[in-house]
Design an enzyme around this catalytic site. Sequence first.
Site, PDB file in Angstrom:
ATOM      1  CG  HIS A 367      -1.762  -1.332   0.978  1.00 50.95           C
ATOM      2  ND1 HIS A 367      -1.740  -2.340   1.882  1.00 50.95           N
ATOM      3  CD2 HIS A 367      -2.434  -1.782  -0.104  1.00 50.95           C
ATOM      4  CE1 HIS A 367      -2.424  -3.351   1.384  1.00 50.95           C
ATOM      5  NE2 HIS A 367      -2.851  -3.039   0.175  1.00 50.95           N
ATOM      6  CB  CYS A 680      -8.898  -1.211 -14.002  1.00 53.73           C
ATOM      7  SG  CYS A 680      -9.426  -2.561 -12.948  1.00 53.73           S
TER       8      CYS A 680
END
Length: 755
Positions: A367, A680
């Site tokens: 992240h 995506c």
Amino acid sequence: MPSAPGGPRLLLRRLREIMAEPVGAQDRLDKIVVLIAANMVAEVCSVYVMRGDGMLELFATEGLNREAVHQTTMRSGEGLVGLIAATAEPLALSDAQTHPAFSYKPETGEEIYHAFLGVPLLRAGNTLGVLVVQNRTLRVYAEEEIEALQTTAMVLAEMIAAGELQALAPVETGIALRRPVYQKGIALADGVGLGYVVPHEPRVVVKNLIAENVEAELLRLEHAIAEVRTSIDELIERGDVAHHGEHREVLETFRMFAHDQGWLRRMREAVTSGLTAEAAVERVQSDNRARMQRQTDPYLRERLHDLDDLANRLLHRLVGRNLVAERGSLPENAIIVARSMGPAALLDYDRSRLRGLVLEEGGPTSHIAIVARALGIPAVGEVANATSLTEQGDAIIVDGAAGEVQIRPSSDVEAAYAEKARLRARRQEQYLKLRDVPPVTKDGVPISLQLNAGLLVDLPHLAETGAEGVGLFRTELQFMIAERMPTATEQQSLYSAVVAAVGDLPITFRTLDIGGDKILPYMNTIEEENPALGWRAIRIGLDRPGLLRVQIRALLKAAGGHALKIMFPMVATCDEFIRAREIVEREKAHLSRHGYPLPSELKLGAMLEVPSLLFQLKEICAVADFLSIGSNDLMQFLFASDRENRRVADRFDPLSPPMLRALKMVVDEAEESGCQLTVCGEIGGRPLEAMALIGLGYRSFSMSPSSIGPVKAMLLELEAGPVGTFLRDELERAGGGDTLRPKLAQFAETHGIPI
Ligand code: PEP
Ligand code: MG
């Protein structure tokens, strides 16, 4: 085993006396080796120092031929001494001559010695030399003797670092105090950053090593421990973390460690042996770090991390530094170096001064990597020993494209990177010029290019890149950087801000994709053998419908009067999609009953990430308004290849027939069913891959902001028709495994397509 006559405490006291004597550097070093040999009951004690040219040179010896001093040299990696320098690990052998790395230097006369103990002279992670003792007999060195020699090595390393031995080295080479270091890691966020090291948790460099007064040092240590305990108590009792939950448990365990008797005893013993309180903390911390590196059990690793953090806090107390104030201000051109970092931590720094990020941990889909990409900060992960190799203020270069770091680069390396950064900036300018050019191929096929986003800071990229909308908004980012579960109001206010920022452009929100590698620190996690295949994404959403309902309601309210697309992650069966859709329908009905304005248009889609959907394409196309291919996960599941695991992450090529055939199946079916289709995952953001996808028939992509320019530049020179024919032919002809990458690259080159 002979015992040291004076013990480490006496040795350190005598060392301090020698350091204070008004003698020359060589004399001092000669006295030191005599002292160490006597104290360790060894016939030989030698000091090898690393020169600026990377050679280890014998600087002093007791026991070997004196004529060899400043004559005998070896490369790092050569012989036992070279091995210690290369590995930065101690080496204890009862019979050195039988070791495969043993190499004999006749001028030293060391052939009569058997037992060998060597330790690296380390400072701030740099190997400055090697300290060796040798015995004639085949003896086994005890653990305490190895530790005693390591402690002595700290004093010698400090002496070298202070520049005391510089005059003894050949003028041409000098001593390698701060050598340039090149480290290969993995690319996390594109870009080249040149700047200066700012440690994320500034390490304290302990300069004062030898205790003047052991009792006083013990008292200092006890005071610091008491203060750290109090500060942890305060931290834990602060309102924001006082509630129950996993976060709290972690902190409680952390608190318990501050009372760990074994740890405290080892530090007290180190002080009793003659070190200052801070040197004792550092000594025990080094041992812990070494254990941490060897530890593979994640639980124990975490615990050792806790001890490391505690040691840092103690060190800061002992040298009177204030962590919080230091973090507050950032110098110009800062490059943050950290072991690991939570996704929120980067946001605390002043971005206008931030030029890069270097992490010892952190994979490309971690992240912190996603946040770094969103902020446009070049970042490299998995850089071994980054924190110990660097010191505050060291010059450093981060190459986020190649996944490389240059620490203390030489001037020509720096010039080369500065040029690279300039070139990149020029290319960025060219991409900027393309911003308003419609993304249409040379043969007139319009291609939709949208952005992937997850934070509000991503949205200005819409205007900068000329993207057509947001094709993937990763809603979990808000959850991951928060300290507790975002409330319904907080969720709605973020979504409203996003909807306002996109204006009339399309926006696709993805519902919470947590689980697997995406962990919420405040949510109770369950231990899973295979978290990537476990309870995650839409599975959690359907099992805990409360969570999904709150999010859907927040999305519908935020997009009142606007067109809205919602998609669900990790859909494995049509039934899952249908159940998720029912939740949306119920929320829609609820809001409309209560008079809320609904989105002007609502489309629901499934992410195609789980291969099982490949075999229900007709069915999923019949119920979903659109499909969006999450190629990052689709690749990992198709090839059973963990995207987080470096050993296998790049093992398979998305441009090989299995993936291309799967993607072809999807685009063919979507066309037949009239189902909208987008890609995506990262694959769509790489020009060569995007070229292949256009060849297969894909017309819509969503990608990270930095990919829009390169992909647009590629497609403006591309003819969709010919690449389609070429790819279909090649796929038919291809065997099972061979990647089509070289052929596609060749095609691009002969057709003048920039990739
Ligand atoms: C993907 O899997 O390709 C994707 C876009 O989702 P994420 O990377 O967030 O898992
Ligand atoms: Mg995914």
